[in-house]
Design a protein around this motif. Structure first.
Motif: not given
Length: 607
Positions: A491, A494, A497-498, A549, A552-555, A557, A560, A594
């Motif tokens: 997390h 995640w 990355r944002k 993957c 999940a990374l581009e999800e 908030s 999420k 990422g």
């Protein structure tokens, strides 16, 4: 031969219906000896009435002439201990459900027959009577309309004093059986949707409106139960997770139910529910976070507060609640040690946030919400008051962020906390507020979130000056030695990355060093796995899991699930399987801008 000469009886004829009704009217007592006979008569009447509603209007005319519903009430009263109540309620439910003629429905609700059935004294102890009774109430609620609900209201001097359908249903609002709870909630929504002026006045009286405060109180108790599960030491993590999932599902059900109520276009109802949510749920949780305390006077932990607030923002689309929370998060950016005025910021924050509900009420009273532009007027009215407080922000917009977490209150004290659950939870709340499409643009500008891009990818004025510090904090987590548990790393990656998207990958020298350290550490742990027995699986795993993957990374908030906050908090002493050691399979790889997450799927294969 002789049977063929006997006249055939048409069981759906008017003549046969009269015969059945007369048979029922001759019943003087109901006991176990004639119980089945009475039930057969009731069943036949329901079948014929249902048939007549579609094919023979004369049947229902006879139904009214003989006042058959009065006979149902009479049989119910003389039923005694015969156990006839459940079947009678079932037959009535079937008849009401299948009658479609508006005139017939209106008659059924007239003369107080339905209210007599509802208000009858039932013995609910044991047995299966409750499901039949609640099902009957729900069926009745599904047939009411603005023209018929008044027939079920008890009135005194032009004022509604009770609504038996509603009053009796609420007695089962907290029943242990989930299906009964669902039926009661469906019934209340049916009533709220068709209520007239008189009924709404009744629903908003202190006696009837106590249901909403009770609903929020039960919701808070569920949150406390979540805390108890998290802090429990007896259960294993997997047992905790099952229980947490069950309890959070119940909280989520409550949120969606409250949202359904707020979606009903009735100003008084919306105001009442919003006040209860803000005063009984949101404000106590904000008190915990803004005062920088691990728990408030009710014992609710900061982690649970963060989870519930994130979930609430994800579920509710109404601008009122979103902007109340957004305003509070805005106030939490104030460092209490900047000026003398800011030393009392905590109490001022809470006073201002609490005043938002009053401002909304004043705004609603000043303008007709149905009028074009009314929503903007009301929001500007609220912001006029809430943003006055933020004028003090000029003293900290240019002030440097100290390394000591004690120098900051509110959300920032959690972001720079050594408690990783608090750090990730506060970031989750920050990003969820930003991603809300209902966050007012003035609040978005003040809080520092830009709506030009997705807010989780573009963070502006107030927070922008501290992004590098937040990135540094996340990189320290990812580069820590020995490595932290895999869920924390997943997390943290995640969130990183944002922020990297916002920074366009421009890192300071110290951050670049941490970035490189984290990358090399992840690669080293991956290379160690090449010597293990599952070496042949690794290429296929990387290939098959890459798409998952990236997803999940581009999800966002908004989508999420913040449940991970409770998972992290509940793992007091994470087992070795959650560490990136030679025994753990999940690996983080830093690739481009990422993180490639090799997920927990190997847990099920090798552990």
């Amino acid at each position: 031969m002789w049977r063929s000469l006997w006249p055939t009886i048409d069981r759906f004829s008017l003549h046969h219906f009269r015969y059945i009704v007369n048979q029922l009217r001759e019943i003087r007592v109901v006991d176990k000896r004639n119980r089945e006979v009475v039930l057969d008569l009731l069943q036949s009447i329901v079948e014929i009435v249902t048939y007549g509603d579609r094919h023979d209007p004369a049947i229902f005319e006879c139904f009214m002439e003989f006042q058959v519903l009065a006979e149902f009430v009479r049989i119910l009263k003389i039923g005694g201990n015969s156990g006839i109540e459940a079947a009678l309620l079932q037959y009535l439910s079937i008849m009401i459900q299948n009658v479609e003629n508006e005139h017939a429905i209106y008659y059924c609700f007239s003369n107080g027959y339905i209210n007599s059935v509802i208000s009858h004294h039932y013995e609910f102890d044991g047995g299966d009577l409750i499901p039949y009774y609640v099902s009957f109430l729900r069926t009745v609620s599904g047939k009411i309309g603005r023209d018929t609900i008044c027939l079920l209201v008890k009135v005194h001097q032009d004022t509604a004093i009770s609504l038996p359908l509603y009053d009796e249903a609420l007695k089962f609002a907290n029943h242990g059986e989930k299906m009964i709870q669902i039926a009661v909630r469906a019934l209340t929504l049916n009533i709220y949707s068709v209520a007239d002026e008189m009924v709404y006045q009744f629903l908003t009286t202190p006696t009837a409106s106590a249901y909403f405060s009770s609903l929020i109180l039960n919701l808070k108790n569920k949150c406390l139960h979540v805390d108890a599960i998290i802090n429990g030491v007896k259960e294993s993590f997997h047992e905790k997770k099952r229980e947490l999932l069950s309890e959070t599902d119940r909280i989520l059900d409550d949120f969606y139910y409250l949202k359904d109520i707020l979606c009903i276009p009735e100003q008084r109802l919306n105001k009442l529910v919003t006040e209860n949510i803000v005063n009984m749920l949101i404000l106590p949780m904000l008190l915990t976070l803004l005062n920088n305390r691990l728990s408030n006077d009710t014992g609710l932990s900061a982690i649970t507060c963060l989870y519930v607030l994130c979930r609430l923002l994800q579920v509710f689309d109404g601008t009122n609640l979103v902007n109340v929370i957004g305003s509070a998060v805005l106030f939490s950016f104030m460092p209490p040690n900047v000026t003398d005025a800011a030393e009392s910021v905590v109490s001022a924050r809470l006073e201002q946030v609490n005043g938002l509900a009053v401002c909304y009420q004043e705004g609603e009273e000043m303008v007709d919400l149905q009028h074009e532009g009314a929503e903007n007027f009301m929001m500007n009215y609220v912001l006029k008051h809430s943003l006055e407080f933020t004028e003090l922000s000029s003293c900290f917009d240019s002030s440097p962020l100290e390394n000591s977490e004690n120098e900051w209150g509110g959300i920032f004290s959690c972001i720079f906390s050594r408690n990783h659950s608090l750090m990730l939870g506060s970031l989750m709340l920050l990003f969820t507020v930003a991603d809300s499409k209902d966050l007012h643009y003035q609040l978005a500008a003040k809080i520092g979130f830009s709506q030009v891009k997705t807010a989780s990818e573009m963070i502006g004025s107030t927070v922008a000056g501290h992004i590098q510090k937040i990135v540094n904090q996340l990189l320290k987590v990812l580069a820590s030695e020995p490595p932290l548990s895999v869920p924390i790393l997943l997390h943290a990656a995640w969130f990183l990355r944002k922020l990297l998207v916002f920074l366009d990958q421009k890192l300071e020298d110290n951050d670049c060093h941490l970035f490189k350290t984290s990358y090399e550490g992840s690669c080293g742990r991956l290379y160690e796995e090449f010597d293990r027995c599952w070496f042949d699986y690794i290429p296929d795993v990387l290939k098959s899991e890459w798409a998952n993957c990236k997803t999940a990374l581009e999800e966002s908030s908004q989508s999420k699930d913040p449940f991970f906050l409770l998972e992290l908090a509940s793992i007091q002493n994470p087992p070795s399987v959650f560490y990136l050691t030679s025994q753990a399979i999940p690996v983080l790889l830093l690739i481009g801008n990422g993180w490639l997450i090799v997920s927990r799927f190997l847990f099920s294969i090798f552990n």
